[in-house]
Design an enzyme around this catalytic site. Sequence first.
Site, PDB file in Angstrom:
ATOM      1  N   THR A   1      -6.267   3.812   2.758  1.00 28.08           N
ATOM      2  CA  THR A   1      -7.355   3.159   3.181  1.00 28.08           C
ATOM      3  C   THR A   1      -7.657   2.697   4.650  1.00 28.08           C
ATOM      4  O   THR A   1      -6.535   2.054   5.021  1.00 28.08           O
ATOM      5  CB  THR A   1      -7.521   2.011   2.230  1.00 28.08           C
ATOM      6  OG1 THR A   1      -7.653   2.297   0.876  1.00 28.08           O
ATOM      7  CG2 THR A   1      -9.198   1.298   2.433  1.00 28.08           C
ATOM      8  N   GLU A   2      -8.618   2.873   5.376  1.00 24.60           N
ATOM      9  CA  GLU A   2      -9.049   2.423   6.645  1.00 24.60           C
ATOM     10  C   GLU A   2     -10.138   1.561   6.708  1.00 24.60           C
ATOM     11  O   GLU A   2     -11.035   1.562   5.577  1.00 24.60           O
ATOM     12  CB  GLU A   2      -9.332   3.607   7.564  1.00 24.60           C
ATOM     13  CG  GLU A   2      -7.856   4.559   7.374  1.00 24.60           C
ATOM     14  CD  GLU A   2      -7.898   5.637   8.636  1.00 24.60           C
ATOM     15  OE1 GLU A   2      -8.752   5.603   9.470  1.00 24.60           O
ATOM     16  OE2 GLU A   2      -6.572   6.200   8.805  1.00 24.60           O
TER      17      GLU A   2
ATOM     18  N   TRP B   1      -6.217  -3.250   3.350  1.00 28.60           N
ATOM     19  CA  TRP B   1      -6.017  -3.365   2.072  1.00 28.60           C
ATOM     20  C   TRP B   1      -4.686  -2.686   1.486  1.00 28.60           C
ATOM     21  O   TRP B   1      -4.933  -2.205   0.595  1.00 28.60           O
ATOM     22  CB  TRP B   1      -7.335  -3.184   1.288  1.00 28.60           C
ATOM     23  CG  TRP B   1      -8.596  -3.547   1.905  1.00 28.60           C
ATOM     24  CD1 TRP B   1      -9.504  -2.934   2.137  1.00 28.60           C
ATOM     25  CD2 TRP B   1      -8.912  -4.831   1.740  1.00 28.60           C
ATOM     26  NE1 TRP B   1     -10.641  -3.728   2.580  1.00 28.60           N
ATOM     27  CE2 TRP B   1     -10.351  -5.094   2.272  1.00 28.60           C
ATOM     28  CE3 TRP B   1      -8.429  -6.162   1.182  1.00 28.60           C
ATOM     29  CZ2 TRP B   1     -11.007  -6.285   2.349  1.00 28.60           C
ATOM     30  CZ3 TRP B   1      -9.150  -7.092   1.331  1.00 28.60           C
ATOM     31  CH2 TRP B   1     -10.489  -7.309   1.902  1.00 28.60           C
ATOM     32  N   ILE B   2      -3.702  -2.966   2.091  1.00 30.31           N
ATOM     33  CA  ILE B   2      -2.375  -2.216   1.661  1.00 30.31           C
ATOM     34  C   ILE B   2      -1.583  -3.347   0.986  1.00 30.31           C
ATOM     35  O   ILE B   2      -0.909  -4.075   1.409  1.00 30.31           O
ATOM     36  CB  ILE B   2      -1.577  -1.663   3.028  1.00 30.31           C
ATOM     37  CG1 ILE B   2      -2.679  -0.989   3.929  1.00 30.31           C
ATOM     38  CG2 ILE B   2      -0.591  -1.083   2.787  1.00 30.31           C
ATOM     39  CD1 ILE B   2      -3.517   0.243   2.896  1.00 30.31           C
TER      40      ILE B   2
ATOM     41  N   GLU C   1      -7.918   2.497  -6.071  1.00 28.96           N
ATOM     42  CA  GLU C   1      -7.441   3.671  -6.429  1.00 28.96           C
ATOM     43  C   GLU C   1      -8.804   4.315  -6.844  1.00 28.96           C
ATOM     44  O   GLU C   1      -8.843   5.112  -8.049  1.00 28.96           O
ATOM     45  CB  GLU C   1      -6.817   3.596  -7.746  1.00 28.96           C
ATOM     46  CG  GLU C   1      -5.391   2.880  -7.343  1.00 28.96           C
ATOM     47  CD  GLU C   1      -4.396   3.987  -6.832  1.00 28.96           C
ATOM     48  OE1 GLU C   1      -4.896   5.147  -6.891  1.00 28.96           O
ATOM     49  OE2 GLU C   1      -3.420   3.497  -6.589  1.00 28.96           O
TER      50      GLU C   1
ATOM     51  N   SER D   1     -13.388   4.734   0.261  1.00 27.50           N
ATOM     52  CA  SER D   1     -13.773   5.924  -0.412  1.00 27.50           C
ATOM     53  C   SER D   1     -13.912   7.308  -0.063  1.00 27.50           C
ATOM     54  O   SER D   1     -13.671   8.276  -0.786  1.00 27.50           O
ATOM     55  CB  SER D   1     -15.188   5.615  -1.024  1.00 27.50           C
ATOM     56  OG  SER D   1     -15.425   4.412  -1.771  1.00 27.50           O
TER      57      SER D   1
ATOM     58  N   CYS E   1      -0.805  11.707  -5.047  1.00 26.13           N
ATOM     59  CA  CYS E   1      -0.282  10.509  -5.462  1.00 26.13           C
ATOM     60  C   CYS E   1      -1.337   9.534  -6.283  1.00 26.13           C
ATOM     61  O   CYS E   1      -0.959   8.834  -7.140  1.00 26.13           O
ATOM     62  CB  CYS E   1       0.144   9.685  -4.318  1.00 26.13           C
ATOM     63  SG  CYS E   1       1.200  10.526  -2.873  1.00 26.13           S
ATOM     64  N   LEU E   2      -2.457   9.579  -5.992  1.00 28.10           N
ATOM     65  CA  LEU E   2      -3.460   8.631  -6.510  1.00 28.10           C
ATOM     66  C   LEU E   2      -3.509   9.233  -8.084  1.00 28.10           C
ATOM     67  O   LEU E   2      -3.843   8.299  -8.871  1.00 28.10           O
ATOM     68  CB  LEU E   2      -4.736   9.015  -5.764  1.00 28.10           C
ATOM     69  CG  LEU E   2      -4.899   8.290  -4.355  1.00 28.10           C
ATOM     70  CD1 LEU E   2      -6.266   8.378  -3.736  1.00 28.10           C
ATOM     71  CD2 LEU E   2      -4.547   7.016  -4.199  1.00 28.10           C
TER      72      LEU E   2
ATOM     73  N   GLY F   1      -0.049   3.815   2.806  1.00 28.15           N
ATOM     74  CA  GLY F   1      -1.289   3.366   3.871  1.00 28.15           C
ATOM     75  C   GLY F   1      -2.366   4.551   3.957  1.00 28.15           C
ATOM     76  O   GLY F   1      -2.188   5.723   4.285  1.00 28.15           O
TER      77      GLY F   1
END
Length: 389
Positions: free
Chosen positions: A138-139, A168-169, A369, A144, A244-245, A136
């Site tokens: 993105t909010e 969007w998880i 991503e 972005s 991580c990305l 988790g």
Amino acid sequence: MATRLDPLDLYDVRSLLTDEERLVQDSVGRFVDERVLPIIGDCFDQGRFPKELIPEIAGLGLLGATIPEEYGGAGMNGVSYGLICQELERGDSGLRSFASVQSSLCMYPIFAYGSEEQKKHYLPPMAAGEVIGCFGLTEPHGGSDPANMKTNAKKDGGDWVINGAKMWITNGNLAHIAIVWAQTEDGIQGFVVPTDTAGFKAQEIHKKMSLRASVTSALFFDNVRVPDSARLPNVKGLKGPLGCLTQARYGITWGPIGAAQACLKEVLDYTAQRILFGKPLASNQAVQLKLADMARRITTAQLLSLQLGRLKDAGKMQPTQVSLAKWNNCRMAIDIARQCRDILGGAGITTEHSAIRHALNLESVITYEGTETVHELVVGRELTGINAF
Ligand code: TGC
Ligand code: FAD
């Protein structure tokens, strides 16, 4: 006449792989041919992730493939991980997404930033597919720009209390644990949150026209209380999630090659058999130009990802190089999938053929991503030294 080249590998990139890497590619390829392709069109139609395949995916060592064996991983190199992504996405982007999230976005942060206890506790069952993770970051107000996250974790005695929402998880409603990135007094930190913790809620997102064979969710945190032992102790700041990305984006550079190969193979077969104006569609110059262009772009992408993988395995891969390949390879694949859909004519609009499914999936892959624009701007920043975000 010289031996005909493999249309899906015109430069014999496979000959640049080691025996072990070829073995990995072949075993995942077989799994995709035998177990994924027969069902995936229906899964997409039904909006269903084929979770019955998880034990086989785990059994092949595809979850945490690069994590050392002492933690239950397969100890493979980066190129093998890339080939896994390529073959899975030849089946469907949703399957590759599942493996990317579990491996690069959930197992990797526990391995890279976690305590020894966290690694021993979580990594072996995650490699076995018994514990599924989601990531988790993105909010709802803007993915972005994750530096601006609102989700926060506040210290309360020996515990942390998390409030906020993520959007969007992938795997959200499948997951047993969530890697949650939250703002703290000391900057952004990561927490391993069991999804049965009081105050945690996952809500599946429906009406998707893309990645239909994948679970996507919104996550809500209402005073979710976790002990300090749930915090990933060895990283603070945005570089935690961005690290991580980089791992996941690396795998995503390979995935769309598989999707594009699936589409090209399909139209090569189709245009050879489709007779229009008294001759096979494949014999038209206009069609051959399109097919040749697809092969050119697939070949370029293959060489880009392989070199990126060799840099990764040598410990030299830079995030900007990952951005360039993620941008190039997603753009390559979505253009090819759309063009293949066109060449299939009316037959291209149903999931009986794979092109429209891949094209629709790639709308997500080119967005998640880091959107295409984000990656272009990362490369622009590298070239000019000016931050345009
Ligand atoms: P910036 O100031 O450049 O950097 C902050 C700190 O992070 C370090 N860093 C990185 N580290 C590792 N890998 C990277 N790619 C890194 N990029 C930067 C950097 O060195 C710095 O470290 P330090 O020690 O100096 O603090 O950060 P920025 O604010 O300029 O970044 C801007 C931008 C736009 C590039 C970044 O925010 C970004 O990448 N935005 C896109 C967000 C995104 O990609 N979200 C993805 C969410 S997860 C997802 O989509 C999963 S889908 C999976 C699936 O289903 O397959
Ligand atoms: P926004 O950030 O609002 O962007 C909207 C548009 O603005 C885009 O076109 C973008 O390129 C453009 N834009 C943004 N900034 C600029 C700029 N500076 N200049 C010019 N244009 C700009 N996230 C997770 O954390 N975990 C997951 O598991 C996960 N899985 C996902 C699965 C799916 C199927 C999808 C669709 C998304 C997933 N995401 C996940 C979220 C994904 O990472 C975000 O959608 C993505 O980062 C973009 O964020 P956004 O949707 O909020 O778009």
